[in-house]
Write a protein that holds these residues in place. Structure first.
Motif, PDB file in Angstrom:
ATOM      1  N   ALA A 248      -1.787   9.369   9.749  1.00  0.00           N
ATOM      2  CA  ALA A 248      -2.354  10.580   9.781  1.00  0.00           C
ATOM      3  C   ALA A 248      -3.769  10.991  10.334  1.00  0.00           C
ATOM      4  O   ALA A 248      -4.458  10.129  10.398  1.00  0.00           O
ATOM      5  CB  ALA A 248      -2.747  11.149   7.952  1.00  0.00           C
TER       6      ALA A 248
ATOM      7  N   LEU B  79       7.777   8.837   6.306  1.00  0.00           N
ATOM      8  CA  LEU B  79       6.502   8.804   7.160  1.00  0.00           C
ATOM      9  C   LEU B  79       6.120   7.413   7.400  1.00  0.00           C
ATOM     10  O   LEU B  79       5.664   6.600   6.509  1.00  0.00           O
ATOM     11  CB  LEU B  79       5.401   9.457   6.160  1.00  0.00           C
ATOM     12  CG  LEU B  79       5.616  10.984   6.023  1.00  0.00           C
ATOM     13  CD1 LEU B  79       5.081  11.423   4.515  1.00  0.00           C
ATOM     14  CD2 LEU B  79       4.838  11.561   7.195  1.00  0.00           C
TER      15      LEU B  79
ATOM     16  N   GLN C  91       0.163  14.247  -3.436  1.00  0.00           N
ATOM     17  CA  GLN C  91       1.386  13.886  -2.869  1.00  0.00           C
ATOM     18  C   GLN C  91       2.230  14.891  -2.418  1.00  0.00           C
ATOM     19  O   GLN C  91       2.452  16.146  -3.166  1.00  0.00           O
ATOM     20  CB  GLN C  91       2.144  12.472  -3.606  1.00  0.00           C
ATOM     21  CG  GLN C  91       2.407  13.172  -5.097  1.00  0.00           C
ATOM     22  CD  GLN C  91       3.157  11.786  -5.716  1.00  0.00           C
ATOM     23  OE1 GLN C  91       3.655  10.850  -5.043  1.00  0.00           O
ATOM     24  NE2 GLN C  91       3.069  11.893  -6.997  1.00  0.00           N
TER      25      GLN C  91
ATOM     26  N   ALA D 107       6.743  13.437  10.691  1.00  0.00           N
ATOM     27  CA  ALA D 107       7.646  12.996   9.727  1.00  0.00           C
ATOM     28  C   ALA D 107       9.063  12.821  10.707  1.00  0.00           C
ATOM     29  O   ALA D 107       9.715  13.764  10.422  1.00  0.00           O
ATOM     30  CB  ALA D 107       7.802  13.873   8.620  1.00  0.00           C
TER      31      ALA D 107
ATOM     32  N   TYR E 110      -5.549   7.957   3.420  1.00  0.00           N
ATOM     33  CA  TYR E 110      -4.301   8.689   3.391  1.00  0.00           C
ATOM     34  C   TYR E 110      -3.273   7.595   4.181  1.00  0.00           C
ATOM     35  O   TYR E 110      -3.505   7.050   4.937  1.00  0.00           O
ATOM     36  CB  TYR E 110      -4.398   9.790   4.708  1.00  0.00           C
ATOM     37  CG  TYR E 110      -5.750  10.752   4.362  1.00  0.00           C
ATOM     38  CD1 TYR E 110      -5.450  12.328   3.892  1.00  0.00           C
ATOM     39  CD2 TYR E 110      -7.059  10.440   4.517  1.00  0.00           C
ATOM     40  CE1 TYR E 110      -6.647  12.991   3.619  1.00  0.00           C
ATOM     41  CE2 TYR E 110      -8.244  11.201   4.381  1.00  0.00           C
ATOM     42  CZ  TYR E 110      -7.822  12.454   3.832  1.00  0.00           C
ATOM     43  OH  TYR E 110      -8.890  13.478   3.661  1.00  0.00           O
ATOM     44  N   GLU E 111      -1.991   7.780   3.483  1.00  0.00           N
ATOM     45  CA  GLU E 111      -0.901   6.716   3.703  1.00  0.00           C
ATOM     46  C   GLU E 111       0.246   7.488   3.432  1.00  0.00           C
ATOM     47  O   GLU E 111       0.620   7.954   2.449  1.00  0.00           O
ATOM     48  CB  GLU E 111      -1.168   5.421   3.317  1.00  0.00           C
ATOM     49  CG  GLU E 111      -0.192   4.505   3.546  1.00  0.00           C
ATOM     50  CD  GLU E 111      -0.219   3.980   5.010  1.00  0.00           C
ATOM     51  OE1 GLU E 111      -1.048   4.961   5.939  1.00  0.00           O
ATOM     52  OE2 GLU E 111       0.490   3.251   5.260  1.00  0.00           O
ATOM     53  N   GLY E 112       1.181   7.245   4.480  1.00  0.00           N
ATOM     54  CA  GLY E 112       2.506   8.045   4.260  1.00  0.00           C
ATOM     55  C   GLY E 112       3.647   6.828   3.893  1.00  0.00           C
ATOM     56  O   GLY E 112       3.304   5.539   4.082  1.00  0.00           O
TER      57      GLY E 112
ATOM     58  N   MET F 228       3.854  11.751   1.376  1.00  0.00           N
ATOM     59  CA  MET F 228       2.722  11.486   2.060  1.00  0.00           C
ATOM     60  C   MET F 228       1.434  11.843   0.724  1.00  0.00           C
ATOM     61  O   MET F 228       1.748  12.781  -0.103  1.00  0.00           O
ATOM     62  CB  MET F 228       2.384  12.953   3.032  1.00  0.00           C
ATOM     63  CG  MET F 228       1.022  12.888   3.643  1.00  0.00           C
ATOM     64  SD  MET F 228       0.791  11.322   4.614  1.00  0.00           S
ATOM     65  CE  MET F 228      -1.077  11.033   4.609  1.00  0.00           C
TER      66      MET F 228
ATOM     67  N   VAL G 232       0.321  15.215  10.181  1.00  0.00           N
ATOM     68  CA  VAL G 232       1.137  14.049   9.921  1.00  0.00           C
ATOM     69  C   VAL G 232       2.539  14.070  10.786  1.00  0.00           C
ATOM     70  O   VAL G 232       2.708  15.509  10.847  1.00  0.00           O
ATOM     71  CB  VAL G 232       1.397  13.617   8.307  1.00  0.00           C
ATOM     72  CG1 VAL G 232       0.226  13.450   7.609  1.00  0.00           C
ATOM     73  CG2 VAL G 232       2.333  14.869   7.692  1.00  0.00           C
TER      74      VAL G 232
END
Length: 330
Positions: A299, A293, A273, A310, A252-254, A260, A308
């Motif tokens: 996350a 993000l 996404q 934002a 998981y990576e923003g 996201m 998450v």
């Protein structure tokens, strides 16, 4: 500037009473004045930006440190292994010295307030990430990412270097904005590392035994062309900033493009996404608007939910505040 100095503290969880403190740099002393007449103190800085990591098996706390703000002394740009009982240093590994940097070093005409610029030691290559504790065979190791874009792995008991892996084209680039900004993840099989403004930011899966790159995934090229970020192309960046999160099979990576994403842990393919740069109706009634993000915290995945935040740079225009978002997982 400056009288701050970094430290790690242990407090009683029930009373808050201080048990011990480890200072990362000596007490600042006045050494003169700045051009504007303000008192000048040295040394200072060496902040601890990230959450300490505790290895309960050995009673050791691992932390990374930042650069000096003034002067040149202390555990600058270092990885420290501290005894959890008393804060004593079991070992230290210093990756850069000296490194003295403040925001003045990046302001045109402010060289008098950045003495390190004259001799090229204004690197800003601190450790902003938390460490990962894992094993290579029977060997206990810790790994940690640095802002110059190098992931380091050390023997957890001795501090001896096991391997390094640069995940940027030039780890000597000053400023650290292209490197590993915040945290990394280990899922028992692979290490996951992301870079920030690395033109573009890229998510990597590394072999924990050797540092070999198993796969890499650039921030998608179309990320600034759709969703809320498309209305502000001058702000949008292809960059991965948050700490990476991993669960079995998923990463998981923003992004700074306001997306996201969930990636396959085995291939790096984007599986899901969601664009957060939009207005939200919030549960507490405060108008909300998602933005990039890219904050320090990654996350959080727990009990079938994905959480998450934002609310970080770049700030896409809105009169509403940033939001904490909760997604259900299938």
């Amino acid at each position: 500037c400056c009288t701050f100095r970094g430290s790690v503290v242990a407090v009683n969880a029930y009373t808050g009473q201080l048990s011990w403190r480890h200072w990362t740099t000596p007490q600042p002393q006045q050494v003169g004045t700045w051009p504007n007449g303000a008192a000048r103190y040295e040394p200072s800085g060496v902040a601890v930006w990230s959450s300490p990591v505790v290895d309960r098996e050995t009673g050791t706390i691992y932390v990374g440190t930042g650069q000096n703000y003034t002067g040149a002394a202390g555990d600058t740009d270092s990885v420290l292994a501290l005894d959890a009982r008393n804060g004593n240093v079991r070992w230290r590994s210093q990756e850069v010295f000296p490194d003295t940097f403040t925001v003045a070093c990046g302001i045109p005409g402010a060289d008098a307030y950045c003495p390190s610029k004259a001799n090229g030691t204004d690197h800003d290559w601190d450790f902003g990430a938390s460490a990962n504790v894992f094993s290579i065979g029977n060997r206990r190791v810790i790994g940690i990412g640095q802002k110059n874009g190098i992931y380091h792995v050390y023997d957890a008991l001795t501090g001896a270097k096991v391997w390094d892996r640069a995940v940027v084209a030039d780890p000597n680039t000053k400023g650290g904005s292209s490197g590993i900004q915040w945290g990394t993840s280990y899922d028992g099989t692979r290490l996951y590392v992301a870079t920030w403004f690395a033109n573009p930011g890229t998510l990597y899966a590394l072999d924990p035994a050797t540092g070999a790159i198993l796969w890499q995934k650039e921030s998608p090229a179309d990320g600034c062309q759709w969703g809320g970020a498309a209305a502000n192309p001058e702000l949008c960046q292809r960059a991965f900033t948050p700490a990476v999160t991993a669960t079995r099979g998923l990463v998981y990576e923003g992004g700074a493009d306001g997306k996201m994403r969930v990636f396959s842990a085995t291939t790096g393919a984007v599986l899901w996404q969601y664009d957060v740069v939009r207005d939200f109706t919030t549960v507490n009634g405060v108008p909300g608007h998602g933005t990039a993000l890219s904050g320090g915290g990654g996350a959080v995945v727990a009990d079938g939910m994905l959480y998450v935040q934002a609310a970080y740079y770049p700030q896409y225009p809105s009169n509403a505040g940033g939001v904490l978002l909760a997604f259900s997982l299938p």
